[in-house]
Design a protein around this motif. Structure first.
Motif, PDB file in Angstrom:
ATOM      1  N   UNK A 142       0.833  -1.214   0.000  1.00 52.24           N
ATOM      2  CA  UNK A 142       0.000   0.000   0.000  1.00 52.24           C
ATOM      3  C   UNK A 142       0.862   1.256   0.000  1.00 52.24           C
ATOM      4  N   UNK A 143       1.818   1.294   0.925  1.00 52.24           N
ATOM      5  CA  UNK A 143       2.633   2.500   1.028  1.00 52.24           C
ATOM      6  C   UNK A 143       3.648   2.599  -0.097  1.00 52.24           C
ATOM      7  N   UNK A 144       4.110   1.469  -0.613  1.00 49.51           N
ATOM      8  CA  UNK A 144       4.984   1.519  -1.788  1.00 49.51           C
ATOM      9  C   UNK A 144       4.244   2.141  -2.970  1.00 49.51           C
ATOM     10  N   UNK A 145       2.987   1.737  -3.163  1.00 50.54           N
ATOM     11  CA  UNK A 145       2.191   2.313  -4.248  1.00 50.54           C
ATOM     12  C   UNK A 145       1.996   3.811  -4.044  1.00 50.54           C
ATOM     13  N   UNK A 146       1.786   4.221  -2.789  1.00 50.15           N
ATOM     14  CA  UNK A 146       1.618   5.642  -2.486  1.00 50.15           C
ATOM     15  C   UNK A 146       2.892   6.429  -2.779  1.00 50.15           C
ATOM     16  N   UNK A 147       4.021   5.949  -2.265  1.00 48.04           N
ATOM     17  CA  UNK A 147       5.271   6.694  -2.398  1.00 48.04           C
ATOM     18  C   UNK A 147       5.801   6.671  -3.829  1.00 48.04           C
ATOM     19  N   UNK A 148       5.544   5.584  -4.553  1.00 48.75           N
ATOM     20  CA  UNK A 148       5.957   5.521  -5.959  1.00 48.75           C
ATOM     21  C   UNK A 148       5.094   6.408  -6.848  1.00 48.75           C
ATOM     22  N   UNK A 149       3.875   6.643  -6.432  1.00 49.25           N
ATOM     23  CA  UNK A 149       2.965   7.423  -7.260  1.00 49.25           C
ATOM     24  C   UNK A 149       2.928   8.904  -6.945  1.00 49.25           C
ATOM     25  N   UNK A 208      -3.738  12.151   6.147  1.00 52.33           N
ATOM     26  CA  UNK A 208      -2.609  12.997   5.746  1.00 52.33           C
ATOM     27  C   UNK A 208      -1.954  12.567   4.439  1.00 52.33           C
ATOM     28  N   UNK A 209      -2.236  11.356   3.977  1.00 49.58           N
ATOM     29  CA  UNK A 209      -1.686  10.912   2.690  1.00 49.58           C
ATOM     30  C   UNK A 209      -2.408  11.643   1.566  1.00 49.58           C
ATOM     31  N   UNK A 210      -1.652  12.270   0.687  1.00 53.75           N
ATOM     32  CA  UNK A 210      -2.255  13.099  -0.350  1.00 53.75           C
ATOM     33  C   UNK A 210      -2.336  12.399  -1.711  1.00 53.75           C
ATOM     34  N   UNK A 211      -1.413  11.467  -1.960  1.00 54.80           N
ATOM     35  CA  UNK A 211      -1.420  10.782  -3.234  1.00 54.80           C
ATOM     36  C   UNK A 211      -0.924  11.677  -4.354  1.00 54.80           C
ATOM     37  N   UNK A 212      -1.098  11.234  -5.607  1.00 50.59           N
ATOM     38  CA  UNK A 212      -1.754   9.990  -6.005  1.00 50.59           C
ATOM     39  C   UNK A 212      -0.886   8.770  -5.735  1.00 50.59           C
ATOM     40  N   UNK A 213      -1.398   7.598  -6.027  1.00 52.29           N
ATOM     41  CA  UNK A 213      -0.624   6.369  -5.894  1.00 52.29           C
ATOM     42  C   UNK A 213      -0.658   5.609  -7.202  1.00 52.29           C
ATOM     43  N   UNK A 214       0.212   4.606  -7.316  1.00 51.56           N
ATOM     44  CA  UNK A 214       0.158   3.713  -8.467  1.00 51.56           C
ATOM     45  C   UNK A 214      -1.045   2.774  -8.336  1.00 51.56           C
TER      46      UNK A 214
END
Length: 384
Positions: A105-112, A125-131
């Motif tokens: 989940x967080x890998x997709x968030x940080x990669x995106x 607080x997570x703004x995105x986007x994500x993969x």
């Protein structure tokens, strides 16, 4: 009825053998460069092989990051992100238990996105986007495939979470065949974890506790209570395995919207400091926390007792006490260690654990009864 918001995974497939046909399920969602996040045990057992073959046959390039450990660390998460960056990942698959799904989940968030991890911690607080993201659970416990939460162990053995609907996956694939070989001890601990999710979701003091979460929590308890002993005794029982997987998912949907509370808050230091598996950590403090809460909110436990244990349906006075006793007896029949000392936790560690539990205010605010540090210490002493 108060207003509420209910969020869950966009799409769900529940079918034995679905993971072996993963490419057909995901279509073009993940693009051509897919980062698969899993753990060494899943890789060694070959549980992921058919899914990888399906993606390869569809012409996808796949990089497998298989270094996820229990209670995954910040370093592990960042290593997965680095692998995805080098590979040029266009989508992410999380394949495994809750730890692998949380890292995915967080890998997709940080990669995106370019948002730093330290800005994403907490609620909303997570703004995105994500993969694009697909999650495939191999245990019936965490419900992570339908929750907007990811838990990572950071410095000083502290567990820290990101909670945001942005990290809900695009697709969850529930394939009971992946759980057929799960050992009884893991089956038991993860199954009790799912029951805790349902219990805490139903009784949560969250302003977003809602009719959908309560309905899902009760159905989850019916499925889990009716099947947990069967799957521990008959690991190849596909019908019971599927019921557990579905019950875990329903409990996940429930607590994703009506969040968990003190059982989880007190379980986190057990896992973070002593690396006790999460489900077992919950089981070790479940009864003491419920007894603590029952002094002010027994009516809620009365309401769900017979969902998990139908024999309590005709019982009137004393049902909550009988419910808690039944949970203790269930854990014993499942051969789970009963006390903190039985998993190697020394008594002199309890004050530190109580102090650490107070850091989980995002969970403690949902508890039916306020929990002070002194209360947490008393609960730990009862559990020790």
């Amino acid at each position: 009825m108060s207003g509420f918001q209910f969020s869950t995974t966009k799409s769900l497939i529940c079918r034995p053998g679905a993971a072996a046909d993963l490419a057909a399920s995901v279509g073009a969602l993940l693009g051509q460069h897919i980062l698969v996040v899993t753990d060494p045990g899943i890789r060694k057992l070959g549980l992921i092989d058919a899914a990888l073959a399906s993606l390869a046959a569809a012409g996808c390039e796949v990089f497998v990051f298989d270094a996820v450990e229990a209670d995954p660390s910040r370093a592990t998460l960042m290593a997965a992100v680095a692998a995805g960056q080098t590979f040029g990942a266009t989508g992410v698959v999380g394949f495994g238990g809750g730890s692998s799904l949380d890292v995915a989940k967080l890998a997709a968030l940080l990669l995106g996105s370019d948002q730093p991890l330290d800005e994403a911690w907490g609620v909303g607080n997570a703004k995105g986007p994500r993969l694009p993201l697909v999650l495939v659970p191999t245990t019936a416990g965490t419900g992570s495939e339908v929750t907007p939460v990811s838990i990572i162990t950071v410095e000083n053995d502290e567990k820290r979470g990101v909670s945001s609907a942005i990290i809900l996956p695009d697709l969850a694939v529930l394939d009971a065949d992946l759980t057929l070989g799960l050992p009884p001890a893991i089956t038991a601990a993860t199954g009790v974890d799912a029951m805790v999710h349902a219990i805490e979701a139903f009784t949560s003091k969250s302003p977003n506790n809602n009719p959908l979460s309560r309905m899902l929590a009760r159905e989850a308890l019916r499925l889990l209570g009716a099947n947990i002993e069967t799957v521990c005794a008959e690991g190849s029982n596909r019908s019971a395995r599927e019921a557990m997987l579905l019950g875990s998912m329903l409990a996940g949907q429930a607590f994703a919207n009506s969040p968990v509370a003190a059982v989880h808050a007190l379980a986190y230091p057990i896992g973070g400091i002593f690396h006790v598996p999460h489900g077992l950590s919950n089981a070790l403090v479940l009864a003491p926390v419920l007894r603590f809460n029952a002094e002010v909110q027994a009516d809620l436990y009365d309401e769900i007792a017979a969902d998990a244990f139908p024999s309590l349906a005709e019982m009137g006075q004393g049902r909550t006490s009988a419910f808690i006793d039944a949970l203790v007896s269930l854990a014993a029949r499942l051969k789970l260690p009963p006390r903190l000392r039985d998993v190697g936790i020394p008594e002199d560690a309890l004050p530190r654990m109580a102090a650490d539990a107070m850091k989980q205010q995002r969970l403690l605010v949902n508890n039916p009864r306020p929990v002070s540090e002194a209360d947490a210490l008393a609960i730990y002493r009862t559990a020790w």
